[in-house]
Scaffold this motif. Structure first.
Motif, short mmCIF file in Angstrom:
data_model
loop_
_atom_site.label_atom_id
_atom_site.label_comp_id
_atom_site.label_asym_id
_atom_site.label_seq_id
_atom_site.Cartn_x
_atom_site.Cartn_y
_atom_site.Cartn_z
N GLN A 132 28.67 -8.66 -3.46
CA GLN A 132 27.95 -9.40 -4.50
C GLN A 132 28.70 -10.66 -4.90
OE1 GLN A 132 27.45 -6.38 -7.53
NE2 GLN A 132 29.44 -6.80 -8.42
N MET A 133 27.90 -11.65 -5.32
CA MET A 133 28.46 -12.92 -5.79
C MET A 133 28.09 -13.01 -7.27
SD MET A 133 27.65 -16.81 -4.36
CE MET A 133 28.21 -16.64 -2.67
N VAL A 134 29.11 -12.88 -8.14
CA VAL A 134 28.84 -12.91 -9.59
C VAL A 134 28.92 -14.35 -10.07
CG1 VAL A 134 29.59 -12.03 -11.84
CG2 VAL A 134 29.86 -10.61 -9.80
N HIS A 135 27.87 -14.78 -10.79
CA HIS A 135 27.80 -16.16 -11.30
C HIS A 135 28.25 -17.19 -10.28
CE1 HIS A 135 26.75 -15.32 -15.50
NE2 HIS A 135 27.38 -14.18 -15.29
N PRO A 136 27.44 -17.48 -9.25
CA PRO A 136 27.83 -18.47 -8.24
C PRO A 136 28.21 -19.81 -8.89
CG PRO A 136 25.77 -17.38 -7.65
CD PRO A 136 26.10 -16.92 -9.03
N ASP A 137 29.18 -20.52 -8.27
CA ASP A 137 29.59 -21.84 -8.79
C ASP A 137 28.52 -22.88 -8.51
OD1 ASP A 137 32.09 -20.64 -9.33
OD2 ASP A 137 32.78 -21.08 -7.29
N HIS A 138 27.83 -22.72 -7.33
CA HIS A 138 26.78 -23.68 -6.96
C HIS A 138 25.56 -22.93 -6.45
CE1 HIS A 138 29.59 -27.13 -7.01
NE2 HIS A 138 30.46 -26.32 -6.44
N MET A 139 24.36 -23.38 -6.85
CA MET A 139 23.09 -22.86 -6.30
C MET A 139 22.18 -24.07 -6.22
SD MET A 139 22.72 -19.65 -8.92
CE MET A 139 23.31 -20.53 -10.35
N MET A 140 21.75 -24.44 -5.01
CA MET A 140 20.93 -25.66 -4.92
C MET A 140 20.03 -25.64 -3.69
SD MET A 140 24.04 -28.21 -3.87
CE MET A 140 24.60 -28.22 -5.53
N PRO A 141 18.95 -26.45 -3.74
CA PRO A 141 18.07 -26.58 -2.57
C PRO A 141 18.90 -27.09 -1.39
CG PRO A 141 17.07 -27.62 -4.49
CD PRO A 141 18.45 -27.24 -4.90
N VAL A 142 18.52 -26.70 -0.18
CA VAL A 142 19.30 -27.04 1.00
C VAL A 142 19.43 -28.55 1.19
CG1 VAL A 142 19.46 -26.70 3.49
CG2 VAL A 142 18.63 -24.85 2.05
N ASP A 143 18.42 -29.30 0.81
CA ASP A 143 18.51 -30.76 1.02
C ASP A 143 19.49 -31.44 0.05
OD1 ASP A 143 17.01 -30.43 -1.20
OD2 ASP A 143 15.27 -31.61 -0.53
N GLU A 144 19.94 -30.70 -0.98
CA GLU A 144 20.93 -31.31 -1.90
C GLU A 144 22.36 -30.84 -1.56
OE1 GLU A 144 19.89 -30.50 -5.97
OE2 GLU A 144 17.81 -31.09 -5.61
N ALA A 145 22.49 -30.13 -0.45
CA ALA A 145 23.77 -29.49 -0.11
C ALA A 145 24.92 -30.50 0.02
CB ALA A 145 23.64 -28.71 1.17
N ALA A 146 24.59 -31.75 0.32
CA ALA A 146 25.64 -32.76 0.48
C ALA A 146 26.43 -32.96 -0.80
CB ALA A 146 25.01 -34.08 0.92
N ASP A 147 25.87 -32.51 -1.95
CA ASP A 147 26.59 -32.65 -3.22
C ASP A 147 27.84 -31.77 -3.27
OD1 ASP A 147 24.70 -34.37 -3.96
OD2 ASP A 147 23.86 -33.21 -5.62
N ILE A 148 27.90 -30.74 -2.42
CA ILE A 148 29.10 -29.89 -2.41
C ILE A 148 30.01 -30.37 -1.29
CG2 ILE A 148 30.01 -27.55 -2.27
CD1 ILE A 148 27.35 -26.42 -2.84
N PRO A 149 31.22 -30.85 -1.64
CA PRO A 149 32.13 -31.30 -0.58
C PRO A 149 32.67 -30.08 0.18
CG PRO A 149 33.26 -31.30 -2.70
CD PRO A 149 31.84 -30.91 -2.97
N PRO A 150 33.01 -30.26 1.46
CA PRO A 150 33.55 -29.12 2.23
C PRO A 150 34.83 -28.57 1.57
CG PRO A 150 33.37 -31.10 3.61
CD PRO A 150 32.91 -31.49 2.25
N TYR A 151 35.63 -29.48 0.98
CA TYR A 151 36.82 -29.03 0.25
C TYR A 151 36.66 -29.56 -1.16
CZ TYR A 151 38.64 -28.42 4.96
OH TYR A 151 38.81 -28.04 6.26
N GLU A 152 36.54 -28.65 -2.12
CA GLU A 152 36.29 -29.13 -3.49
C GLU A 152 37.59 -29.19 -4.27
OE1 GLU A 152 33.02 -28.29 -6.91
OE2 GLU A 152 33.92 -26.53 -6.00
N PRO A 153 37.92 -30.38 -4.80
CA PRO A 153 39.14 -30.49 -5.59
C PRO A 153 39.00 -29.73 -6.92
CG PRO A 153 37.94 -32.58 -5.58
CD PRO A 153 37.19 -31.65 -4.68
#
Length: 696
Positions: A132-153
């Motif tokens: 299980q994933m409790v309170h995910p940090d990010h949840m978004m439509p697939v076309d907005e995925a670019a907003d999450i960097p591969p490595y998040e500072p």
């Protein structure tokens, strides 16, 4: 003076100009000293989260932070109040649950509609066999995925400011960074393999692995160096300005110094001789001397200072020795009286206690040139104190005399050379940060005849054994200090601890054998108790830490420090330095009450291993950190956002050499690199330094 250069304007705009920062967030950031996009960019991430996409969570080593595309399934609201809201999801190969507490069902249905594809990222754990994933940090439509960097500072946060806001704001600040000319020496850039400033900022805010958030990462080291260089340029400019002030060339004849040296029962150490000749060289030059004399406990700074004051007198002028407190001024006076007599010079003491006709007489003698050397507190720089021909000011300081005060001294129109003495060995990185505008002489050897001190660590359970040991030593004619613990709660309990110990020792060792000094005593009683101990009438002196500064009883060869684990290292080192001043072998007993913390154990271990004040100071710096070591409030230490004084000593030394070389070649900062250095000073808000360049 010209104002801030135009190309830096974008970095000094309002924080609200950045994405994701409204008036409320701007206020919260300003409270922590982040006032502009430029400041924000110097607040670097301290960690990173790997948010690279995966096809499935199957096969991952849980728990782990994972990012995966899923198809949303059924929503299961909680059965009872306070229960978990669960959403079933499937990735390419397996299924798991998203779990929310105190969730609003309507909001989640909108965000994660059943049947739709979504990208989710967060910590996945196993619970009762189900992932299980409790309170995910990010949840978004697939076309907005670019907003999450591969490595998040990951940024240090102020309350009320989220990671998301910091990420957005730093990205929009990075866009504003202008291309700037290079102010770092090309040789240094090449040797270190550093990127230019713009690239360094971009890399530092986009770490791709743990190595990128370490201080040694090239991008970070470069940004740290910018801060250190700006600071060292400010100090070097202050030094240049102080030297521009017309000094007086003082040439010593050596006549008075020889009288003192031949009256001494020993020869000065090589370090003392070297320091005196460095000082004499500075005094001979028409530029104003600005030198720091740094020496360990008992390394003989006072003799060096006195010989330097004699150079001023030999050259036909006067000298002044300033101490931070009246007690220390009196002690210097008493300690130097013999040397002054040997030299045949007139030395007087001036403190706040001098009033009326007595004060008037001293001032007249000073103005008339009848007094050769004046000893006093900072009172010697009051308006009505006029010297006939002041050549050298020696400041004996305990960290209370920062760059600002040194500059004030210069502004008083005192053309005298300045020598600052400090008894606290300061690690190199801090001394460069705090005294980088000065030249430094270090006394790193002990005068002959100073006995090594044996240091032992014993538990307070063995107090009675320690007292028995004392009894034997007193029988042999030796003397001992017994320092009582510092009790934090109140002055009164310090006193109680000392009085209890005093009574106990008197009962065991005899009424007339034990004396007591503590901070609450009237000065006359304190002086009497000290005098009894100095003359040997009492054998044991029970004391709170009032004895750490400057007390000299050569016959005292035992130092007992009770609850040593409650003292700082510098204090333990200063206290231990009170013994080992005579011919007898000396011991220092550090008594601790177990169980010891790791820090407490480390402190006692280093004390047992070494008497080298510089090594002890380095360890103290590692344990406590820079601000704490000097007491940040009055430390005069700069606040760096990226540079770390404890770990980047080497860089600070390079910055000092670089800054001094740049100014030597280009005092007005007019060459292309000089102009670039001005930009750096503006960029890092070193406006005071810019005023020092003059027309600016």
């Amino acid at each position: 003076m010209a104002g801030r250069p135009e190309q830096l304007f974008p970095l000094f705009a309002s924080l609200e100009a950045l994405d994701g920062i409204g008036p409320k967030t701007a206020k919260l950031l300003e409270a922590t000293g982040i006032e502009s996009p430029g400041d924000l960019l110097m607040s670097l991430p301290y960690a990173m989260i790997d948010r690279r996409r995966r096809e499935t969570i199957r096969g991952a080593d849980l728990p782990a932070t994972l990012t995966v595309e899923v198809t949303v399934g059924a929503h299961r609201p909680p059965r009872n109040r306070g229960g978990a809201y669960r959403i079933h999801v499937e990735d390419r190969d397996t299924e798991f649950q998203l779990v929310f507490f105190h969730a609003r069902g309507e909001y989640l249905k909108k965000l994660l509609p059943p049947g739709e594809r979504r990208l989710v990222s967060g910590k996945v754990e196993l619970f009762d066999g189900m992932a299980q994933m409790v309170h995910p940090d990010h949840m978004m439509p697939v076309d907005e995925a670019a907003d999450i960097p591969p490595y998040e500072p990951v940024y240090h946060l102020t309350q009320g400011v989220t990671q998301k806001a910091m990420f957005k704001a730093t990205r929009s600040a990075l866009v504003r960074v202008p291309e700037l000319p290079e102010w770092i020496d090309q040789g240094v850039m090449k040797r270190e393999g550093w990127p230019d400033r713009k690239a360094a900022l971009e890399q530092a805010h986009a770490p791709e692995g743990l190595a990128d958030v370490m201080a040694e990462a090239p991008a970070r080291a470069r940004l740290a160096y910018d801060e250190l260089l700006a600071h060292q340029l400010t100090l070097a400019l202050a030094r240049q300005t102080a030297r521009k002030g017309k000094g007086i060339a003082s040439r010593g004849t050596g006549k008075l110094q020889d009288r003192v040296l031949s009256s001494l029962p020993y020869s000065p150490t090589n370090a003392q001789t070297r320091a005196v000749s460095e000082i004499a060289g500075d005094m001979l030059s028409p530029q104003r001397m600005n030198r720091l004399l740094q020496g360990d406990v008992g390394a003989g700074k006072t003799l060096v200072a006195f010989l330097s004051l004699l150079i001023a007198v030999e050259a036909g002028g006067q000298g002044v020795l300033m101490a931070p407190t009246e007690i220390l001024a009196r002690q210097h006076m008493a300690g130097l009286a013999g040397l002054a007599a040997a030299a045949g010079v007139r030395m007087e003491l001036l403190t706040g206690r001098d009033k009326g006709s007595q004060r008037a007489e001293k001032l007249a003698a000073l103005a008339g040139g009848m007094i050769d050397i004046l000893v006093g507190t900072h009172a010697v720089f009051q308006e009505d104190v006029v010297f006939n021909d002041l050549r050298l000011a020696v400041v004996d300081e305990q960290h209370r005399f920062g760059v600002r005060q040194r500059m004030e001294l210069a502004e008083k129109g005192i053309a005298a050379d300045v020598l600052v003495m400090t008894a606290t060995p300061i690690p190199r990185s801090l001394s460069l940060a705090q005294y980088g505008d000065m030249d430094v002489s270090i006394l790193d050897e002990k005068p002959p005849g100073r006995q090594p001190i044996t240091t032992a660590v014993v538990s307070t359970d063995r107090t009675e054994e320690v007292i028995a040991h004392l009894e034997r030593a007193i029988g042999e004619g030796r003397q001992c200090y017994w320092v009582c613990p510092l009790v934090e709660e109140s002055e009164v309990s310090d006193l109680v601890a000392a009085e209890e110990r005093f009574k106990h020792l008197r009962a065991r060792l005899g009424e007339s054998v034990v004396g007591l000094v503590h901070g609450q005593m009237p000065p006359t009683e304190k002086d009497a108790a000290m005098a009894d101990f100095q003359s040997g009438r009492t054998r044991v002196l029970v004391a709170t830490t009032v004895i750490e500064v400057g007390v000299d009883v050569p016959n005292a060869s035992i130092m007992v420090i009770e609850r040593a684990e409650t003292f700082g290292l510098a204090q333990l080192h200063q206290l231990r330095g009170r013994v080992g001043r005579g011919t007898a072998a000396s011991t220092c007993l550090l008594m601790y009450q177990g169980p010891l913390t790791d820090t407490g154990r480390r402190r006692l271990d280093i004390m047992r291993e070494t008497e080298d004040g510089f090594r002890i100071a380095e360890t103290d710096l590692e344990i406590r950190g820079a601000g704490d070591l000097i007491g940040t409030a009055q430390s005069g230490l700069p606040k760096f956002r990226v540079a770390d004084l404890e770990r980047q000593t080497g860089l600070m030394a390079v910055a000092q050499t670089d800054a001094r070389a740049l100014l030597a070649a280009d005092p007005a900062l007019k060459t292309p690199r000089g102009e670039a250095a001005r930009l750096l000073l503006w960029l890092l808000r070193q406006d005071r330094a810019i005023r020092l360049i003059g027309v600016g």
